[in-house]
Design a protein around this motif. Sequence first.
Motif, PDB file in Angstrom:
ATOM      1  N   LEU A  52     -14.058  18.311  -6.591  1.00 50.68           N
ATOM      2  CA  LEU A  52     -12.807  17.554  -6.506  1.00 50.68           C
ATOM      3  C   LEU A  52     -12.603  16.965  -5.121  1.00 50.68           C
ATOM      4  N   LEU A  53     -13.081  17.644  -4.092  1.00 47.68           N
ATOM      5  CA  LEU A  53     -12.973  17.100  -2.730  1.00 47.68           C
ATOM      6  C   LEU A  53     -13.782  15.815  -2.603  1.00 47.68           C
ATOM      7  N   VAL A  54     -15.008  15.826  -3.136  1.00 43.74           N
ATOM      8  CA  VAL A  54     -15.848  14.630  -3.091  1.00 43.74           C
ATOM      9  C   VAL A  54     -15.190  13.483  -3.855  1.00 43.74           C
ATOM     10  N   LEU A  55     -14.662  13.769  -5.048  1.00 39.37           N
ATOM     11  CA  LEU A  55     -14.011  12.727  -5.844  1.00 39.37           C
ATOM     12  C   LEU A  55     -12.756  12.206  -5.167  1.00 39.37           C
ATOM     13  N   SER A  56     -11.976  13.105  -4.563  1.00 40.60           N
ATOM     14  CA  SER A  56     -10.731  12.672  -3.933  1.00 40.60           C
ATOM     15  C   SER A  56     -11.002  11.819  -2.693  1.00 40.60           C
ATOM     16  N   ILE A  57     -12.041  12.144  -1.944  1.00 39.23           N
ATOM     17  CA  ILE A  57     -12.391  11.340  -0.770  1.00 39.23           C
ATOM     18  C   ILE A  57     -12.847   9.952  -1.207  1.00 39.23           C
ATOM     19  N   GLY A  58     -13.673   9.904  -2.259  1.00 34.61           N
ATOM     20  CA  GLY A  58     -14.109   8.603  -2.769  1.00 34.61           C
ATOM     21  C   GLY A  58     -12.944   7.774  -3.286  1.00 34.61           C
ATOM     22  N   GLN A  59     -12.022   8.422  -3.984  1.00 30.13           N
ATOM     23  CA  GLN A  59     -10.851   7.726  -4.505  1.00 30.13           C
ATOM     24  C   GLN A  59      -9.943   7.270  -3.370  1.00 30.13           C
ATOM     25  N   ALA A  60      -9.837   8.087  -2.326  1.00 33.97           N
ATOM     26  CA  ALA A  60      -8.986   7.736  -1.178  1.00 33.97           C
ATOM     27  C   ALA A  60      -9.510   6.494  -0.463  1.00 33.97           C
ATOM     28  N   LYS A  61     -10.827   6.390  -0.347  1.00 34.93           N
ATOM     29  CA  LYS A  61     -11.419   5.211   0.292  1.00 34.93           C
ATOM     30  C   LYS A  61     -11.159   3.961  -0.542  1.00 34.93           C
ATOM     31  N   ALA A  62     -11.267   4.101  -1.849  1.00 38.30           N
ATOM     32  CA  ALA A  62     -11.056   2.950  -2.728  1.00 38.30           C
ATOM     33  C   ALA A  62      -9.607   2.500  -2.734  1.00 38.30           C
ATOM     34  N   GLU A  63      -8.661   3.468  -2.635  1.00 35.44           N
ATOM     35  CA  GLU A  63      -7.235   3.146  -2.707  1.00 35.44           C
ATOM     36  C   GLU A  63      -6.579   3.101  -1.336  1.00 35.44           C
ATOM     37  N   ASN A  64      -7.349   3.431  -0.287  1.00 38.61           N
ATOM     38  CA  ASN A  64      -6.854   3.398   1.094  1.00 38.61           C
ATOM     39  C   ASN A  64      -5.611   4.281   1.271  1.00 38.61           C
ATOM     40  N   VAL A  65      -5.700   5.532   0.793  1.00 46.99           N
ATOM     41  CA  VAL A  65      -4.602   6.491   0.942  1.00 46.99           C
ATOM     42  C   VAL A  65      -5.192   7.826   1.386  1.00 46.99           C
ATOM     43  N   ASN A  66      -4.322   8.755   1.754  1.00 49.01           N
ATOM     44  CA  ASN A  66      -4.757  10.113   2.098  1.00 49.01           C
ATOM     45  C   ASN A  66      -5.365  10.775   0.859  1.00 49.01           C
ATOM     46  N   PHE A  67      -6.486  11.457   1.055  1.00 52.62           N
ATOM     47  CA  PHE A  67      -7.205  11.994  -0.109  1.00 52.62           C
ATOM     48  C   PHE A  67      -6.378  13.021  -0.884  1.00 52.62           C
ATOM     49  N   LEU A  68      -5.445  13.709  -0.219  1.00 51.21           N
ATOM     50  CA  LEU A  68      -4.617  14.689  -0.930  1.00 51.21           C
ATOM     51  C   LEU A  68      -3.572  14.019  -1.813  1.00 51.21           C
ATOM     52  N   LYS A  69      -3.341  12.739  -1.604  1.00 49.94           N
ATOM     53  CA  LYS A  69      -2.356  12.025  -2.407  1.00 49.94           C
ATOM     54  C   LYS A  69      -2.984  11.358  -3.630  1.00 49.94           C
ATOM     55  N   THR A  70      -4.284  11.404  -3.727  1.00 46.17           N
ATOM     56  CA  THR A  70      -4.951  10.834  -4.898  1.00 46.17           C
ATOM     57  C   THR A  70      -4.811  11.792  -6.084  1.00 46.17           C
ATOM     58  N   SER A  71      -5.132  11.314  -7.277  1.00 44.22           N
ATOM     59  CA  SER A  71      -5.037  12.179  -8.456  1.00 44.22           C
ATOM     60  C   SER A  71      -6.021  13.336  -8.370  1.00 44.22           C
ATOM     61  N   PHE A  72      -7.223  13.064  -7.849  1.00 38.78           N
ATOM     62  CA  PHE A  72      -8.198  14.143  -7.696  1.00 38.78           C
ATOM     63  C   PHE A  72      -7.798  15.090  -6.571  1.00 38.78           C
ATOM     64  N   GLY A  73      -7.151  14.553  -5.532  1.00 37.34           N
ATOM     65  CA  GLY A  73      -6.675  15.408  -4.448  1.00 37.34           C
ATOM     66  C   GLY A  73      -5.600  16.369  -4.938  1.00 37.34           C
ATOM     67  N   LYS A  74      -4.711  15.852  -5.780  1.00 34.59           N
ATOM     68  CA  LYS A  74      -3.680  16.724  -6.365  1.00 34.59           C
ATOM     69  C   LYS A  74      -4.314  17.766  -7.290  1.00 34.59           C
ATOM     70  N   GLY A  75      -5.376  17.340  -8.003  1.00 34.29           N
ATOM     71  CA  GLY A  75      -6.098  18.282  -8.850  1.00 34.29           C
ATOM     72  C   GLY A  75      -6.760  19.373  -8.020  1.00 34.29           C
TER      73      GLY A  75
END
Length: 537
Positions: A199-222
């Motif tokens: 989930l950390l890897v997915l949240s970091i990738g999602q954060a880069k794509a959405e330009n937000v903090n990785f903990l605020k992404t859906s995977f980060g919350k997961g």
Amino acid sequence: MIYWRMRSNKKFSKQETAFWVLFAGMAVYYGWRLFALTPWYDELYTYYFFISKGPVYAAIHWPLPNNHVGYSVLSAVLDLFGNAYIGLRGVSYLCALANLYLVFRIAGRWMEGYLPLIATGFYVSMDLVNQMAVQGRGYTLGITCFLTAFTCMTELCGSGKISKRYYIFYIGSLTLGLYAVTSNVYWVVPLCLSGGIYLLVLSIGQAKAENVNFLKTSFGKGLIRLILASVMAAVLTIGLYTVIWMAIGSNLLVKDAASMYYGLSHGKMVLSAPFAAIGRGMEYMLDTPYIQSEERAGFTGRLLEFLVTLSGYYFRAAYLVAAIWAAGVTALFWKLACRLRVNNTEGMLLELMLVLEILFVPICLLIQCKRPYYRVFTYGGVLLCLLAAWLLKEALHIIQTRWKRDLVLEKGSFVFLVFAAAILVKCLFFSGYGNQYGDREHEIETVLSKADITEEKTYCVTDCNQQYLLYFLYGVRCENREIEGTDLVVLDKRMADPEFDEMVWEFYHYYQDIPWDYIEDSMDLVFESDHYLLYSK
């Protein structure tokens, strides 16, 4: 994939039909083992002192680390139905069948063709898995908890709305796994780490794509929810063991003449000083470890030897199995590196779980300087079967890609399925898997069957094995060790040898303290086996 077809209402495929045929066959096979194999010492000890005394008693007593508390509690519930074999082994039997389904389901989520069936066939063929399948111990239950936790984690690591029941079963599986066998920590820690890293890897990738903090992404919350669920499981486990520590501690303190709580009732002691009871119970358990630490000098070599020997407990070709472990870990590292380079996470969770589970044990044992009993790692059979199926999948995919043949995966996996079926038949029926767990225990059962055992008669037990078997088989709980005045006596032939003076920890009697005059005058030798003598009035 099979996983999704099994969740739908569509007609079973050929692979699924073959699985349910295998499942039915193993249900009969495990059922035969449940009743045909005489329980050995560890099973009998667990039944005599814990399971037979009810679920509440089993939940708060742990005088020896060898007691699998969670298993004893569940088994004590089944034992209320009145059949000792079902009470002792019923939980393991149900879990052994559940494990077949869970292995097939997990493999079916990431593998195609006949590979899920191959993985399941390899799993039930393993010697260590087979020997522990219906034993009255907590190892098979631990595998069920492991597979259930991983199945739930695959859902928790997905996107979209996640049902709360997956969190509940995830927490429950981790808690029960540790409550059943404390050494299950060897799979609990890497399992939780694999989900967290994924989930950390997915949240970091999602954060880069959405330009937000990785903990605020859906995977980060997961990720946060998964961490909280894992912490909740740890808290619940500590709570369950706190009850045990409190029971042990209060029992020791009220019986210790040097304690200020000496002579108090258990209830009053716990209510007046609960933390003192907890501390004393924890101290006692830490002072009586089940596996002792070893000298660090030369431990690396001994650990490598241990791991090779452990590989032979799964299949008897130890070095071949060890080579599969080594090749599999190497291939997993290479595959994970490729996934990270091209940002492809499909199948990454399974690969992460496998590599972390496999590597955690040798690293942990190297730090601990311990070599536990081989049966502690029965769950490794799951890792080995999934790893072997994964290696086959990768090899067949490479061949299919290079040859550009669409049917390589299906036809190739069918060839290996035939091979797996041959291994299964050989292992289950031609490799001694059906041998008794303990020859002595089985012989004592045979000897007792020659006696006329009724509740009206008086008995004497001369060793612990016959004491436990007498209760398990006939419901006669006998604590009497005095031979004179009894109606039935079973003697190990070594007890009848005046020159035998070796220390045997199971014995309650030796030649010198046996009243031979009473036996010769008042009893008859009614049966003699290879190692035992049965005397009766």
